[in-house]
Design a protein around this motif. Structure first.
Motif, PDB file in Angstrom:
ATOM      1  N   ARG A 180     -26.114  -4.524  38.495  1.00  0.00           N
ATOM      2  CA  ARG A 180     -25.711  -3.322  37.746  1.00  0.00           C
ATOM      3  C   ARG A 180     -24.835  -2.409  38.592  1.00  0.00           C
ATOM      4  NH1 ARG A 180     -31.257  -3.289  36.627  1.00  0.00           N
ATOM      5  NH2 ARG A 180     -31.506  -1.399  37.872  1.00  0.00           N
ATOM      6  N   HIS A 181     -25.233  -2.231  39.860  1.00  0.00           N
ATOM      7  CA  HIS A 181     -24.444  -1.327  40.712  1.00  0.00           C
ATOM      8  C   HIS A 181     -23.049  -1.896  41.005  1.00  0.00           C
ATOM      9  CE1 HIS A 181     -28.108   1.157  42.335  1.00  0.00           C
ATOM     10  NE2 HIS A 181     -28.171   0.952  41.047  1.00  0.00           N
ATOM     11  N   GLU A 182     -22.961  -3.202  41.174  1.00  0.00           N
ATOM     12  CA  GLU A 182     -21.646  -3.801  41.385  1.00  0.00           C
ATOM     13  C   GLU A 182     -20.808  -3.693  40.118  1.00  0.00           C
ATOM     14  OE1 GLU A 182     -21.731  -3.859  44.891  1.00  0.00           O
ATOM     15  OE2 GLU A 182     -20.253  -5.422  44.504  1.00  0.00           O
TER      16      GLU A 182
ATOM     17  N   LYS B 205     -19.471  -0.166  40.013  1.00  0.00           N
ATOM     18  CA  LYS B 205     -18.324  -0.017  40.915  1.00  0.00           C
ATOM     19  C   LYS B 205     -17.069  -0.628  40.311  1.00  0.00           C
ATOM     20  CE  LYS B 205     -20.814   0.358  45.241  1.00  0.00           C
ATOM     21  NZ  LYS B 205     -21.455  -0.446  46.293  1.00  0.00           N
TER      22      LYS B 205
END
Lengths: 133, 133, 133, 133
Positions: free
Chosen positions: C36-38, C41
Motif C-alpha cells: 500500500r505504501h509503495e 508513493k
C-alpha cells in the motif's frame, strides 16, 4: 553481572523463533533495547519523549556475543550496567542469562551517542542518571 | 568494499522504521542475514536445507557500526566478503551503502560457526564456497 | 485480480519464517502494508510525510485469508485494488500470488480511515488518487 | 469478555511502534499468537512440539478490528475464548483491553485448522482442551 543496575524478566515468544527453532539473532537487539528503555523509564527518562524533543539517542555500535540459543518458552533475565566513554559516548554492558540454570545466553556492549541538529551532543546529562540511581 | 563477492539491493520498508522515523537498529541484522542467505543460495547452498539436516550454522558474534540512519524509502546496497579464522570460525564482513550518494550506512563483522550434535564442526566445507565463486 | 491498479514483487526472507518453516502469519500484514505504501508513493503520496503532518491514516479493520504457506525463497506478487465505502472508509483489496504457478497465497481486505485531531477525516481527498491513476 | 478462558498481561515495547509512534498493526498478530500459544501451554499443549510432530496448526483466517492505538509503555490484557466450527475449524475470539481504563484496544476472530500430510485433520482432539480447562 558486576555493576548491574537494572534487571528485567523476559520469556521467549514463539514468533521470535526462526526456521532453526531458536530465537533469531536480530531479536536479541530487541531484547537489549527494551531493557535499556525500561531502565530509562525507571530513572525518570522516557525514550519516546526524548525523541519527540530534538535530542536523538542513537546506537552507534553494537557488539553481541551469542553463547547459548534461546528456545520456545525459555525464561531469561536481562541485566545492564552503564558507563561513559569520553565526552559523547555512553556504553551499556548487557547480559542475558537463562532463569533455570543461570547460564549466560548472550552478552552485548552497546555504544550510544546523542544527536541534536545533526551534531553530537555531550552525554553528561545522561550519565547523571547513574548517580540518581 | 575490498574483496566484495556478493551484492544485494534493498529498499527500506516503512514497517522497519521505529518511533524515531528511522530503521530500528535490530532490523539491520535482518538485512545482513538476508544478504548472507542470498549469497549462499547464489553458490548453491540453502540455509533452510542446511538447517533441516543436522548441521546448524550459528551466529557467534555480531559487531555492527551504525554510521548514517536509514529512512523511509531509502535504497541501499548490501555487500559482503568472507574469510575463515582458525578451524571453526567463518567471518563475514558486510557493508550497507546508500544508493544515491554511496555513503556507508553501516558496517558489520559477523562471526559464524557450525554446530552438529552440540559440537563445533570444522568450517572447511563452507570456505570452499569461496573458491567455487 | 479484477481492478488491480498496482503490483509489487517480493521474495521471502528467511528471517520472516517461523518454527514451522513458513512465513509467520503476522508478516503478511507487513507485505500488505508495504504494498500500500509503495502504491501511495507511486501516485505521489508519502506515508511518512502524511504522518508528519497531522493527518493519520489508520488501519481500522484487517481481514486476511491464508490459502497456501509461503516458504523460504518463494517469489510472489502483491497486487491491490481500492475503493471507498461511505464518507470515511477506504477499502483495499489485496492479493498475494506465487510467481512460479500463479497460485493465490493470501487475500486481504483492509479498511482504512483517516484521523485528524482524534476525529475521523473524510476520505474523498484520498480516493481521488484512484482517478489520477 | 464473555466466555474468556485465558488472560495474559502485556506491555508495549518501543521497538513494536512505528513511524506514527503507535504499535504497528502487524504486531497485534504477534500478541494474539503469543496469547494462544501460552493458553495452549497452560492446558498442556506445546506449539513447538506439535509442529515437530507432523500435525501443523495453521491460521486460516484472521479478522482484526483496531479500535484504539497502543502507545509506548501501554499495559494491556489479552484474553481469549475458543469454540469449534464444523469438523475442521477452531475459532478463537481474542480481545485486547488497556489496563488503566479497560478500553477495548482490538478484537480478533482467528480461524485455525490442522494440517497433516497436506490434508485437513479433524479438530476434535483440540477442542477437548476446552473441556479439560
Amino acid at each position: 553481572m558486576k555493576g548491574s543496575i537494572f534487571t528485567l524478566d523476559f520469556k521467549v515468544r514463539d514468533y521470535e523463533c526462526d526456521i532453526q527453532g531458536v530465537v533469531n539473532n536480530a531479536v536479541y537487539l530487541n531484547y537489549f533495547e527494551h531493557t535499556r528503555h525500561e531502565f530509562l523509564k525507571s530513572v525518570g527518562f522516557d525514550f519516546a519523549k526524548l525523541t519527540a524533543s530534538n535530542l536523538l539517542p542513537m546506537v552507534y555500535k553494537a557488539e553481541i556475543t551469542y553463547k547459548v540459543s534461546l528456545k520456545s518458552g525459555d525464561e531469561f533475565v536481562s541485566e545492564l550496567s552503564m558507563t561513559s566513554d569520553g565526552e559523547f559516548k555512553v556504553i551499556y554492558y548487557q547480559n542475558l542469562y537463562r532463569k533455570k540454570d543461570h547460564k549466560i545466553i548472550a552478552k552485548a556492549k552497546i555504544t550510544k551517542v546523542f544527536v541534536r541538529d545533526s551534531k553530537l551532543y555531550p552525554s553528561a546529562f545522561y550519565i547523571e542518571l547513574l548517580n540518581k540511581k
